[in-house]
Design a protein around this motif. Structure first.
Motif, mmCIF file in Angstrom:
data_model
loop_
_atom_site.group_PDB
_atom_site.id
_atom_site.type_symbol
_atom_site.label_atom_id
_atom_site.label_comp_id
_atom_site.label_asym_id
_atom_site.label_seq_id
_atom_site.Cartn_x
_atom_site.Cartn_y
_atom_site.Cartn_z
ATOM 1 N N LEU B 88 0.813 -1.219 0.000
ATOM 2 C CA LEU B 88 0.000 0.000 0.000
ATOM 3 C C LEU B 88 0.847 1.270 0.000
ATOM 4 O O LEU B 88 0.322 2.377 0.102
ATOM 5 C CB LEU B 88 -0.941 0.001 1.210
ATOM 6 C CG LEU B 88 -2.184 -0.891 1.061
ATOM 7 C CD1 LEU B 88 -2.841 -1.142 2.398
ATOM 8 C CD2 LEU B 88 -3.181 -0.264 0.080
ATOM 9 N N GLU B 209 -6.367 0.782 3.617
ATOM 10 C CA GLU B 209 -6.552 1.446 2.313
ATOM 11 C C GLU B 209 -7.018 2.884 2.506
ATOM 12 O O GLU B 209 -6.554 3.791 1.813
ATOM 13 C CB GLU B 209 -7.602 0.688 1.486
ATOM 14 C CG GLU B 209 -7.056 -0.614 0.907
ATOM 15 C CD GLU B 209 -8.113 -1.407 0.126
ATOM 16 O OE1 GLU B 209 -7.726 -2.138 -0.788
ATOM 17 O OE2 GLU B 209 -9.311 -1.283 0.449
ATOM 18 N N SER B 215 -6.018 1.729 -3.107
ATOM 19 C CA SER B 215 -6.496 0.382 -2.817
ATOM 20 C C SER B 215 -5.378 -0.636 -3.024
ATOM 21 O O SER B 215 -4.415 -0.402 -3.757
ATOM 22 C CB SER B 215 -7.737 0.053 -3.628
ATOM 23 O OG SER B 215 -7.522 0.387 -4.970
#
Lengths: 265, 442, 368
Positions: B88, B209, B215
């Motif tokens: 992420l 997220e 995402s």
């Protein structure tokens, strides 16, 4: 001397003290002896001494404080050292602040409000490292006279670092420093530093409100005050008779109990 | 003005700083090549790649100084499922590693005092005290710590991290994502424990997220998982090379060389780094070079290092011809490599992160140590009884007795603390170690 | 020092040993249960009498020294010492819930090295709240149910289990009411804990009668002199409570892991295991359950305000990480709300030290 209105006794682990105050809370008589194992007998004897010296045969009202306060059967009331020290310091100095008391058995930091009330306090009561005994034991090992301890430490040019603040470890560390040829003075200074750092940690737990005051037998040791100033950046005020502060405070509590208010310093 | 400041920070973080670190590395490599600057009579000089490792770590912290400007920052526990955060794009800070750096730089006690002055007991973990002290005082040997946008804690190393991160969450008002990993008392974790961990990992994803502002790409997660597994594999292979006698790489060196696999697993550079290290270790084996010049005894180390005395302990042991060949601690970062399955990221993560040695029983650790004694032909065990790490230390007394009784390998308990030098008695440790080595000589 | 209390004789509490013997004679098993959270009703459904082991204080702690380092707390050390000196022989099984790293370690050492005569059944307490944590805990109870069936050679039906849960909920509710009513109960602090802690080992019926007897006591009119809140794990050594009474103070509400943090609300689900899990995780905030510190602070402030307490005494067992980590934030939060607090650190084996007593005494002088 018949002007004595109230009495305080502080049965400490190293010394036992009696203080008599006259109206307005002025200290006018004090006795101090090394504490003996048979505390109760010593208390009786010291109270007799106080009676003889003052002409007050009853030695009342009497408030007891200190480690052995419960042993004083003659006392009208029993109060902790925290309250007594706070009372004593406020009467002696006339202001609030942060009081550091280094006793033989424990050390304590008391935060005093502007009227001398106890706002918070911290006690170091499990570990000998922050107490007078810490210095006493080690100076014996180093062969230095207790009275000269602070002087010798302050005279040191170098300072040995003691990584341990645990008394037991510190003692073995001292042995090993001596074995490595480090002099007595630098070790002593390092020891004082360790003690003071311990005190400073306690001061921080209650929060440092200046001025900083120092009491207890250790207050007579100049090195502790100087290093405390160096470590905190605050001036250290030592009240008159720093060793008697507890007994003095106890006498003031006794004075209040008969409806009299202590005056100003 | 802000743009100018940004530009300056960017220049420092991306251009000037790395260039300076590179020059520093060249200097170190040059000195290492000439063999100068290394004075130990007992120990071989550190591996050449060590300077590269040092540079990687330094670069990481350098980037950290300015990370708050353009990245989301996560503070995370050492054995948490970091792959998610890498995928992420979080900049990752390990407070435990930071604590260790402070310990090795011998500023941990100073910082701990800051925490103690704020009321944190000296009986609390010294990593936690060091880091809280650093947070309260703003002092750190790495220049500046980026503040977190996320706290990510996994209880598979201890419950301590949970309490510690609760304090951080309260202090910094930052969300805390917790992955709770039930302790594995028996041989295998029950299936409902695996399911619980997996569910937590899955439900954490939307939270992560949201903070990351992007995402999670499954391809990226797989790639990270693959790289993570490769790095752990290589690390394991490097450690296993110590089956050779003399052992090419000391555990003391492993303690510092493990930093990338702990804090940068999942990155390509980490894989390259360990590949290079493996080559160098193999070179040492070919030349018959050992980490200890005159290796006569081969020892196992259990528990965290004593960060502020790493070199002293190595020297002390080296002087007696004793090499630290294997450790349960460095092994922990390699032994789970096979459990990571990039094709089944969530389920395999759940299993991987349930099984670190610290989340398993005291008998499992005994078994691990016995296996290592055989695998590495060891003749002694040093158990660091670490006042600050109860999950690692409880059980050591039985482990010591059982090792001595069942394998005949003597084991010594050393009372200390991984970061708090006030709990370390120089003279006592030296005496005990010397006496222990004398036993081995007989 | 509190003349208006204890005029009526206290209900007498049977001794643990006698209770265990009586229970054995009826064919039931006895479980020694370590701190903190566990499903009482589940054990009762198997005819097992749970007897909790909080320490106990004043055992020969040296027995544990050969297995546990000195930096392990006295609750855990004493439990092991007690076991090794034969103190738990009356128990047929040992339940070791997971409350902290030290209890985790003890459970593991028992299973792997000590191998006591009784089976050792660990139980993990989830630190993540609902829904994942509750679902896990329900599964953990199902697994425990299976183990208990193996140990006892019997399997209660689901309705028997549900009945045991409902019965236990009645007892839980009574306990909560006893706690709520304590400002007007004619009991000293010492006696209060002496009575309510009987919940730790009494059979269900006996506890229900005891609780009803306490609730039926005549109310005290005058408010306690210095009302305080007690926080910590366990009120041991109990002499500390005597000291509170002697110094003219009164614990009027508590945030103790073994008492006030175990006032479980009833669960909601129809599934017995889920219902048990909901109840166990529904107690007030607890460091060992990983509750956020703010929740704990709010709870403490709520307790103090609702009872008019003048201060909070943190009575902490040395080395207790879960409690010690929260302490500075809690104390600061209380101070900001104008509520003084103090920490008294204890070891279960030390008689209340002169120092601890002095500290408490000075604190009471300060807030009086």
């Amino acid at each position: 001397m018949t002007g004595i209105r109230a009495w305080g006794i502080d049965v400490g682990s190293s010394t036992t003290k009696i203080v008599g105050v006259e109206a307005g809370g002025t200290m006018c008589l004090h006795l101090l002896e090394d504490s003996e194992p048979r505390a109760e007998e010593q208390i009786v004897r010291m109270l007799q001494r106080a009676a003889a010296a003052s002409g007050d045969q009853r030695v009342r009202p009497l408030v007891a404080t200190g480690y052995g306060r419960k042993l004083v059967q003659q006392a009208d009331r029993v109060v902790t050292e925290i309250t007594c020290h706070a009372r004593g310091a406020y009467r002696a100095l006339g202001h609030g602040g942060t009081l550091v008391d280094v006793g033989g058995q424990d050390s304590k930091v008391i935060k005093l409000g502007p009227q001398g009330e106890v706002l918070d306090f911290a006690m170091n009561d499990k570990c000998a490292a922050g107490t007078g005994r810490f210095l006493e034991n080690t100076c014996r090992r180093l062969g230095v006279d207790l009275e000269r301890l602070g002087e010798v430490a302050l005279a040191a040019r170098d300072e040995a670092t003691l990584s341990s603040t645990c008394t037991v470890f510190a003692e073995s560390e001292i042995v090993s420093l001596l074995a490595h040829g480090v002099g007595v003075e630098p070790i002593l200074k390092g020891l004082h530093r360790a003690l003071v750092q311990r005190l400073v940690a306690m001061i921080h737990t209650v929060g440092l409100t200046p001025p900083l005051m120092l009491s207890g037998g250790v207050a007579r040791n100049p090195a502790v005050a100087r290093l405390l100033e160096a470590e905190t950046g605050e001036t250290v005020v030592v009240p008159p008779h720093p060793q008697l502060l507890g007994a003095f405070g106890a006498a003031l509590v006794a004075l209040e109990s008969v409806g009299e208010r202590p005056g100003k310093p | 003005m802000k743009a100018l400041g940004d530009l300056r920070d960017y220049a420092v973080a991306r251009v000037v700083g790395p260039a300076a670190l590179r020059v520093q590395r060249w200097g170190n490599q040059w000195r290492a090549w000439r063999g100068s600057g290394w004075e130990s009579a007992y120990l071989a000089p550190p591996l050449g790649v060590a300077v590269r490792g040092k540079e990687m770590v330094a670069r990481h912290w350098l980037a950290g100084r300015y990370a708050n400007r353009d990245r989301k920052v996560a503070w995370i526990t050492s054995a948490a499922p970091v792959e998610l955060l890498h995928a992420l794009g979080f900049f990752i800070v390990y407070p435990e590693n930071h604590g260790a750096i402070c310990g090795a730089a011998r500023v941990a006690v100073d910082l701990s005092c800051e925490a103690e002055n704020a009321g944190y007991s000296r009986d609390l973990c010294s990593y936690a005290r060091t880091d809280l002290g650093s947070l309260f005082s703003g002092r750190t040997p790495v220049g500046r710590l980026p503040m977190p946008d996320l706290l990510f804690a996994c209880t598979n190393i201890c419950q301590t991290v949970l309490f510690w991160y609760r304090v951080l969450a309260h202090q910094l008002r930052v969300p805390l994502v917790l992955i709770d990993t039930p302790f594995v008392y028996f041989e295998t974790a029950p299936e409902h424990a695996v399911a619980y961990v997996q569910r937590q990992i899955e439900t954490s994803v939307p939270v992560l997220e949201k903070i990351a502002g992007r995402s999670l790409g499954m391809a990226k997660l797989k790639e990270t998982g693959t790289l993570s597994r490769e790095a752990a594999h290589l690390w394991m292979e490097i450690m296993q090379r110590n089956a050779h006698q003399p052992a090419p790489i000391s555990v003391v060196d492993q303690f510092t060389l493990m930093a990338p696999v702990v804090e940068m697993r999942g990155e390509p550079a980490t894989v390259d780094f360990y590949a290079a290290m493996l080559r160098e270790v193999d070179g040492r084996i070919a030349e018959g070079v050992g980490a200890v010049k005159d290796e006569r005894h081969r020892l196992l180390w259990d528990n965290l290092p004593i960060w502020y005395r790493l070199k002293d302990v190595a020297e002390m042991l080296g002087a007696g011809g004793a090499a630290l060949v294997a450790s349960t601690y460095t092994n922990a970062w390699g032994e789970l490599a096979d459990l990571i399955d990039p094709e089944e990221p969530f389920e395999s993560m759940a299993r991987t992160y349930l099984y670190p040695i610290l989340n398993r029983g005291t008998g499992h650790k005994l078994k691990t140590m016995r296996r290592m004694i055989d695998q590495y032909s060891l003749d002694g065990v040093l158990l660091h009884s670490d006042r600050s790490c109860k999950p690692y230390s409880i059980g050591q007394l039985d482990q010591r007795d059982r090792l001595a009784r069942e394998t005949g390998v003597p084991a010594l308990l050393l009372e200390a603390d991984h970061n708090d030098s006030r709990c370390y008695s120089e003279a006592q440790v030296a005496n005990r170690v010397a006496a222990f080595i004398e036993t081995l000589e007989r | 020092m509190q003349p208006d209390v204890n005029v009526a004789p206290l209900p007498s509490i049977p001794r643990r040993r006698d209770l265990a013997r009586a229970h054995h004679e009826r064919g039931g098993l006895v479980a020694a249960v370590l701190p903190i959270h566990y499903p009482r009703a589940l054990l009762r459904a198997f005819g097992i009498l749970p007897m909790e082991v909080w320490g106990p204080p004043n055992v020969d702690a040296a027995r544990a020294a050969s297995r546990l380092q000195p930096y392990v707390c006295s609750i855990v050390r004493n439990a092991l010492s007690f076991l090794e000196s034969g103190g738990l022989q009356i128990a047929d099984l040992l339940i070791v819930p997971h409350a902290c790293d030290s209890l985790q370690g003890l459970g593991s050492v028992l299973l792997d090295f000590v191998h006591p005569a009784q089976p050792v059944l660990p139980l993990y307490l989830p630190r993540n709240p609902a829904p994942e944590g509750t679902a896990f805990l329900a599964d953990e109870f199902r697994a425990l149910h299976q183990r208990l069936a193996e140990v006892t050679q019997r399997t209660p039906s689901e309705s028997e289990l549900m009945q045991a849960i409902l019965d236990e909920e009645v007892a839980d509710d009574l306990l909560r009411r006893v706690h709520e009513q304590r400002p007007t109960l004619p009991l000293t602090t010492f006696d209060f804990y002496h009575l309510v802690r009987a919940r730790e080992f009494l059979p269900l019926d006996s506890f229900v009668s005891l609780a009803r007897a306490i609730l039926a006591m005549p109310a005290v009119k005058s408010p306690p002199k210095i009302p305080i809140v007690l926080s910590g794990i366990v009120p041991e050594p109990m002499d500390m409570l005597r000291a509170v009474d002697e110094l003219g103070a009164s614990v009027i509400a508590d945030d103790l892991a073994c008492c006030g943090r175990r006032l479980y609300p009833a669960g909601r689900s129809r599934d017995p295991f889920m219902r048990l899990a909901e109840s166990l995780l529904g107690g007030s905030p607890d460091s060992t359950r990983g509750s956020p510190i703010q929740d704990r602070l709010d709870h403490l402030l709520g307790l103090a305000h609702s009872t008019g307490s003048r201060g909070v005494v943190f009575h902490d067992v040395k080395f207790c990480e879960p409690e010690l980590f929260d302490l500075p934030v809690l104390r600061r939060g209380l101070r900001d709300a104008g509520l003084p607090s103090i920490t008294v650190e204890v070891d279960l084996n030390d008689a209340v030290s002169h120092q601890a007593r002095t500290r408490l005494e000075a604190f009471l002088e300060m807030i009086a």
